[in-house]
Design a protein around this motif. Structure first.
Motif, PDB file in Angstrom:
ATOM      1  N   TRP A 151       0.833  -1.204   0.000  1.00 54.11           N
ATOM      2  CA  TRP A 151       0.000   0.000   0.000  1.00 54.11           C
ATOM      3  C   TRP A 151       0.866   1.252   0.000  1.00 54.11           C
ATOM      4  O   TRP A 151       0.564   2.218  -0.703  1.00 54.11           O
ATOM      5  N   LEU A 152       1.946   1.234   0.796  1.00 54.82           N
ATOM      6  CA  LEU A 152       2.837   2.385   0.840  1.00 54.82           C
ATOM      7  C   LEU A 152       3.473   2.629  -0.526  1.00 54.82           C
ATOM      8  O   LEU A 152       3.549   3.773  -0.985  1.00 54.82           O
ATOM      9  N   ARG A 153       3.918   1.579  -1.192  1.00 57.92           N
ATOM     10  CA  ARG A 153       4.510   1.735  -2.525  1.00 57.92           C
ATOM     11  C   ARG A 153       3.497   2.330  -3.493  1.00 57.92           C
ATOM     12  O   ARG A 153       3.837   3.175  -4.332  1.00 57.92           O
ATOM     13  N   SER A 154       2.258   1.887  -3.368  1.00 51.66           N
ATOM     14  CA  SER A 154       1.203   2.433  -4.227  1.00 51.66           C
ATOM     15  C   SER A 154       0.967   3.908  -3.924  1.00 51.66           C
ATOM     16  O   SER A 154       0.739   4.715  -4.837  1.00 51.66           O
ATOM     17  N   ALA A 155       1.047   4.276  -2.642  1.00 55.32           N
ATOM     18  CA  ALA A 155       0.857   5.675  -2.256  1.00 55.32           C
ATOM     19  C   ALA A 155       1.972   6.540  -2.827  1.00 55.32           C
ATOM     20  O   ALA A 155       1.727   7.648  -3.324  1.00 55.32           O
ATOM     21  N   VAL A 156       3.218   6.055  -2.760  1.00 52.04           N
ATOM     22  CA  VAL A 156       4.344   6.793  -3.334  1.00 52.04           C
ATOM     23  C   VAL A 156       4.145   6.961  -4.844  1.00 52.04           C
ATOM     24  O   VAL A 156       4.391   8.040  -5.405  1.00 52.04           O
TER      25      VAL A 156
END
Length: 309
Positions: A289-294
């Motif tokens: 999810w964090l990678r997607s947010a970045v």
């Protein structure tokens, strides 16, 4: 290990987190457990696998050969189990987690404000710890488990690291408007006649800009070298200095009446700005999810062409 009867499968969740974090206290924080509970779980895992799994070496926990062997399969099995259990396994708004990100001063300036706003809006329980170091050091931190994600320019990646492209960056120049005497300053001779500001972690760094200049038989004079991008534009106003950096770093100065942003008078190949993570993080839904947010922050960066000077 052939018979799952009597095995506490929660131990495998702890093992997956331990192999990702390589740190007992960070694993405890990630799983909302106490440190003694994680240490106890590790002791049980060692008995279960008849292997040390994580070995303390040089003040760090290093995975054993057996642990490295089972890590990918374990991560994938847990990922599939989370899919079977449905989306309730991860809810961004309810997640409580600290992620460690390594990025350059440029990455902090361009990506961090948007990422922080997104997290405060969608995942207020996720905290960030940002570190800055050289490209080589950032990759080592990812490999060693000291860092969850690295943002930067990494032409050569070691094995076991995965990469996601965020933007393709082009270069632009920044100069004091009053010190520009018209469009003649945009040719290569005028560019080379000026002293320049170089943003680099160390003196004498081989940058893409200077490589491009050498390819056409030129060299610029570096008057100031500094490690932090944030201070570089402040050196330009009221001086004859020229700053050449990634274009997205200069968006905030395009409408500054005292400064002028213009394209370099020679070709500098664009470069990919990426995020890098260890393959052992692949099955972690919060990390995904964090990678997607970045990536979402990267999509929001303005990609329009530079206005004419």
């Amino acid at each position: 290990m052939n018979n799952l009867r009597g095995i506490d499968l929660n131990l495998l969740v702890v093992l997956d987190a331990l192999l990702a974090e390589r740190h007992v206290s960070r694993t405890a924080t990630r799983l909302n457990m106490s440190q003694p509970a994680v240490s106890h779980a590790l002791a049980r895992l060692r008995l279960l696998f008849d292997d040390p799994l994580l070995i303390r070496r040089g003040g760090q926990l290093v995975a054993s050969a057996r642990a490295l062997e089972i890590a990918p399969a374990l991560s994938e099995a847990l990922r599939q189990m989370r899919e079977v259990l449905g989306p309730g396994g991860f809810v961004a708004a309810q997640e409580k987690r600290t992620f460690r990100l390594a990025m350059s001063d440029y990455g902090s300036a361009v990506f961090l404000p948007g990422l922080t706003r997104l997290l405060r809006l969608k995942a207020p329980g996720i905290d960030l710890v940002i570190t800055q170091s050289s490209r080589e050091a950032m990759l080592r931190q990812v490999l060693d488990g000291d860092c969850d994600l690295a943002l930067g320019v990494f032409p050569d990646l070691p094995e076991r690291l995965e990469v996601g492209r965020l933007t393709v960056e082009h270069f632009a120049c920044l100069a004091d408007r009053e010190r520009m005497s018209g469009r003649e300053w945009l040719d290569i001779e005028a560019y080379l006649s000026r002293p320049h500001v170089l943003v680099a972690m160390k003196d004498g760094a081989n940058t893409e800009i200077d490589t491009a200049l050498r390819m056409i038989g030129h060299r610029r004079r570096i008057a100031v070298t500094l490690p932090h991008w944030g201070n570089a534009p402040r050196l330009i106003q009221g001086t004859d200095l020229v700053l050449t950096v990634a274009r997205n770093a200069l968006v905030a100065y395009e409408n500054d009446p005292s400064l002028i942003v213009f394209e370099p008078p020679f070709e500098i190949p664009p470069f990919a700005f990426v995020q890098v993570w260890h393959e052992r993080r692949g099955g972690d839904p919060a990390h995904a999810w964090l990678r997607s947010a970045v990536a979402d922050v990267a999509k929001g960066l303005r990609q329009s062409a530079l206005p004419p000077p």
